[in-house]
Structure formats: C-alpha cells, structure tokens
Design an enzyme around this catalytic site. Structure first.
Site, PDB file in Angstrom:
ATOM      1  N   HIS A   1      85.010 -86.028 -44.031  1.00  0.00           N
ATOM      2  CA  HIS A   1      85.152 -85.587 -45.374  1.00  0.00           C
ATOM      3  C   HIS A   1      85.136 -84.029 -45.416  1.00  0.00           C
ATOM      4  O   HIS A   1      84.419 -83.429 -44.537  1.00  0.00           O
ATOM      5  CB  HIS A   1      84.114 -85.939 -46.462  1.00  0.00           C
TER       6      HIS A   1
ATOM      7  N   LYS B   1      77.398 -77.810 -45.141  1.00  0.00           N
ATOM      8  CA  LYS B   1      76.464 -79.128 -45.127  1.00  0.00           C
ATOM      9  C   LYS B   1      75.206 -78.812 -44.177  1.00  0.00           C
ATOM     10  O   LYS B   1      75.513 -78.142 -43.218  1.00  0.00           O
ATOM     11  CB  LYS B   1      77.089 -80.158 -44.847  1.00  0.00           C
TER      12      LYS B   1
ATOM     13  N   TYR C   1      71.643 -84.582 -46.746  1.00  0.00           N
ATOM     14  CA  TYR C   1      72.050 -83.599 -46.640  1.00  0.00           C
ATOM     15  C   TYR C   1      72.397 -82.548 -47.615  1.00  0.00           C
ATOM     16  O   TYR C   1      72.417 -83.110 -48.852  1.00  0.00           O
ATOM     17  CB  TYR C   1      73.701 -83.611 -45.969  1.00  0.00           C
TER      18      TYR C   1
ATOM     19  N   ASP D   1      87.991 -94.161 -46.425  1.00  0.00           N
ATOM     20  CA  ASP D   1      88.130 -93.580 -45.253  1.00  0.00           C
ATOM     21  C   ASP D   1      89.010 -94.262 -44.207  1.00  0.00           C
ATOM     22  O   ASP D   1      89.843 -93.701 -43.486  1.00  0.00           O
ATOM     23  CB  ASP D   1      86.428 -93.872 -44.586  1.00  0.00           C
TER      24      ASP D   1
END
Length: 185
Positions: free
Chosen positions: A62, A72, A132, A170
């Site tokens: 992603h 991130k 995250y 996904d």
C-alpha cells in the site's frame, strides 16, 4: 538510537538500546530530536495497529499519493514479520526494486519507510501485532495498491509453500506496469 540506511535510498532501519533488569526491559522506540538530528522524518500524525491472527497473512503493498503521501515508521509489538518496500519513484535508479527486512518483537527495531514507496508485510507467526506511525492521515481517495505477487517486482515472500491470506482489495491490486503516472511519485 542508531540509524542504518538500507539498499533503497531513504529506507532506514532504526535500532535503540534495550535496558533490561530483573523486571523486564525498557526501550525508547522513537524520539523526535534523534530523528531530526539524523535528518529523518519526525512529524507523525496518525498511529495504526494491525493484528493478524494467522501466519502467512500478507498486508499490502500500500501507499498514498500526494497530497496525502505517507512516510511510515513500522514496529512489531508481538510476533515476527518480513517487511517489504518497493520503490515507486520513477526518477529513482532503484525504481521497481524491493527489499525485505525481517522485524521481530524481540528486537528494538523499527523500519522507516518514506513517502514514495509501496509498503507491506507478511506475518510469520500467529497473533502478530504491528504498529506504525504515519506522516499523513488516512485518505481513501489517495490510497493505492500493488499486487503482492507482481511479476514486475518478483518479491520472494517467506511463505514456505503456504498460500497467503489476503484481503480482497490486496488480491485484486494492480501490477506495476499498469500503474499510471498519477499513481507514482
């Protein structure tokens, strides 16, 4: 904290000391001044937590496009993963290349993934928790995905002969060659 640049420009493994005593351990996992002094992103606007019940769960790959492109800072709280990043910067010498980084709750390590990269991971053990930080809020209109098994990238996922567990989103993501210029950096 120690900062270790990896093979793709901007991807950094972050490692901090662990202070252990008979009660257990204490560790700093992020400090703005350390990141600032190292010239790394240090402004986070959102924290996320991912819990995967089964091993061989793949989440990703992603990213978000501008104006909500996200850096991130990824850390495993429980379990083990192999974290994967793919360079999506067409002007980069490493465009389309990926690296895989093992991360575990037993080490005081984080992976810094700047904007411009697709990000995902594969869990290796049951009940894995991944936390995250992101540098921009979640913006569904800017969210993009790259297929986990994209032949243009050929990631060697650690599936050990097992079928991955994937979300529908996904499983149906695009391959690199089909991404438009607006999807990239």
């Amino acid at each position: 904290m120690q900062f270790y640049p990896l093979a793709l420009e901007g991807i950094t493994l972050v490692e901090g000391p662990v202070r252990a005593d008979p009660r257990g351990a204490f560790m700093e996992t992020w400090r703005a001044d350390y990141f600032e002094n190292a010239g790394l992103p240090n402004s986070w606007v959102q924290d996320n937590l991912s819990v995967s019940v089964h091993p061989y769960t793949i989440r990703g790959l992603h990213w978000q496009t501008p104006p909500f492109a996200q850096a991130k800072l990824v850390r495993v709280l429980v379990g083990e993963i192999v974290d994967v990043v793919v360079d999506l910067r067409p002007s980069s010498q490493t465009f389309g290349r990926s690296i895989s980084v093992p991360l575990s709750a037993t080490k005081n390590q984080s992976l810094l993934v700047p904007a411009g990269f697709a990000h995902g991971f594969c869990t290796l053990v049951p009940n894995t928790m991944v936390a995250y930080k992101t540098g921009a809020r979640y913006a569904p209109e800017c969210e993009r995905g790259l297929r986990w098994d994209c032949p243009d990238v050929a990631i060697d996922w650690p599936l050990n002969g097992n079928e991955p567990i994937l979300s529908e989103k996904d499983a149906s993501a695009q391959v690199l060659k089909d991404l438009s210029e607006a999807d990239l950096f």
